[in-house]
Design an enzyme around this catalytic site. Structure first.
Site, PDB file in Angstrom:
ATOM      1  N   VAL A  11       0.998  -1.141  -0.107  1.00  0.00           N
ATOM      2  CA  VAL A  11       0.034   0.076   0.059  1.00  0.00           C
ATOM      3  C   VAL A  11       0.752   1.309   0.110  1.00  0.00           C
ATOM      4  O   VAL A  11       1.532   1.474   0.652  1.00  0.00           O
ATOM      5  CB  VAL A  11      -1.047   0.048   1.179  1.00  0.00           C
ATOM      6  CG1 VAL A  11      -1.769   1.237   1.357  1.00  0.00           C
ATOM      7  CG2 VAL A  11      -1.914  -1.171   1.454  1.00  0.00           C
ATOM      8  N   LYS A  12       0.829   2.179  -1.067  1.00  0.00           N
ATOM      9  CA  LYS A  12       1.361   3.366  -1.225  1.00  0.00           C
ATOM     10  C   LYS A  12       0.879   4.346  -0.309  1.00  0.00           C
ATOM     11  O   LYS A  12      -0.311   4.636  -0.796  1.00  0.00           O
ATOM     12  CB  LYS A  12       1.820   3.672  -2.763  1.00  0.00           C
ATOM     13  CG  LYS A  12       3.070   4.327  -2.948  1.00  0.00           C
ATOM     14  CD  LYS A  12       3.035   4.250  -4.404  1.00  0.00           C
ATOM     15  CE  LYS A  12       4.420   4.897  -4.955  1.00  0.00           C
ATOM     16  NZ  LYS A  12       4.372   5.173  -6.468  1.00  0.00           N
ATOM     17  N   VAL A  13       1.509   5.175   0.231  1.00  0.00           N
ATOM     18  CA  VAL A  13       0.822   6.094   1.345  1.00  0.00           C
ATOM     19  C   VAL A  13       1.754   7.249   1.223  1.00  0.00           C
ATOM     20  O   VAL A  13       2.871   7.308   1.161  1.00  0.00           O
ATOM     21  CB  VAL A  13       0.664   5.571   2.669  1.00  0.00           C
ATOM     22  CG1 VAL A  13       0.026   6.813   3.522  1.00  0.00           C
ATOM     23  CG2 VAL A  13       0.247   4.291   2.700  1.00  0.00           C
TER      24      VAL A  13
END
Ligand code: G3P
Length: 218
Positions: A86-88
């Site tokens: 998950v890219k945050v």
């Protein structure tokens, strides 16, 4: 150093995979839009296709900017496939979300990194990967690769386990410099990966070998 491809284009992912050196994929909302993918259902379906194509990690970015929405979206993304990361984005809510995902065992890629201070925060939060944007720093006349070197030094001194994923890579030279600077991963367009193959002496040398072989057959 691991090689990721920075695209949502399935043909390019397939080409890099066939070369045999592909370790993973990174995407972002701009790269998804470039492929003409419209609507959340289509976006999720496209991530699934990428995850079926490659066994390595695939970064999929949240769109929400507040903690609750990031967590909700991140869980949906993480449920798509075991190789989703998950890219945050690097914001206060983003750091909180990364801490939360870390506590749940969900792997993360902290993106939009432009300073060593941001890199320290992301590592403290337990990010799996950290994405410093080399090319965009070069664009404003900063030395993007110096940031990779600074973060690599700090992470070594502090013993942080977050992997440095050099992003916003624009050319083959960037890849070589990222390797020398201590990046754990480089994510780049297919053109930059293929550009590593090129050298005029290789082309000329091969032509000579083949012509000499053909003469010996005459
Ligand atoms: O995926 C993030 C990053 O690689 C973007 O690159 O070329 O748009 O600055 P670029």
């Amino acid at each position: 150093m691991k090689f990721f491809i920075d695209t949502a284009n399935l043909d390019q992912i397939q080409q890099a995979k066939e070369l045999g050196v592909l370790d993973g994929v990174t995407t972002n909302p701009s790269l998804m839009a470039k492929e003409g993918i419209k609507g959340d259902a289509a976006i999720l379906a496209h991530y699934k296709k990428i995850c079926q194509l490659v066994s390595g990690d695939v970064s999929a970015e949240v769109i929400g900017t507040d903690f609750a929405t990031m967590v909700k979206e991140g869980k949906i993304l993480a449920d798509l496939a075991p190789n989703i990361v998950v890219k945050v984005p690097m914001t206060a809510d983003g750091v909180k979300a990364i801490c939360h995902f870390t506590s749940l065992g969900i792997r993360t890629n902290c993106t939009l990194i432009f300073s060593a201070g941001q890199a320290i925060l992301a590592a403290k939060a337990g990010a799996t990967y950290l994405s410093p944007f080399v090319g965009r720093l070069d664009d404003i006349n900063w030395e993007g690769m110096q940031l990779i070197r600074d973060i690599a030094d700090i992470y070594t001194i502090q013993g942080y386990e977050t992997e440095i994923l050099a992003a916003s890579i624009r050319n083959s030279r960037h890849i070589v410099d990222a390797a020398r600077s201590g990046a754990d991963v480089v994510t780049c367009p297919l053109s930059a990966i293929m550009g590593l193959l090129d050298h005029p002496l290789t082309t000329m040398g091969l032509e000579k070998f083949l012509s000499d072989y053909n003469k010996s057959q005459a």
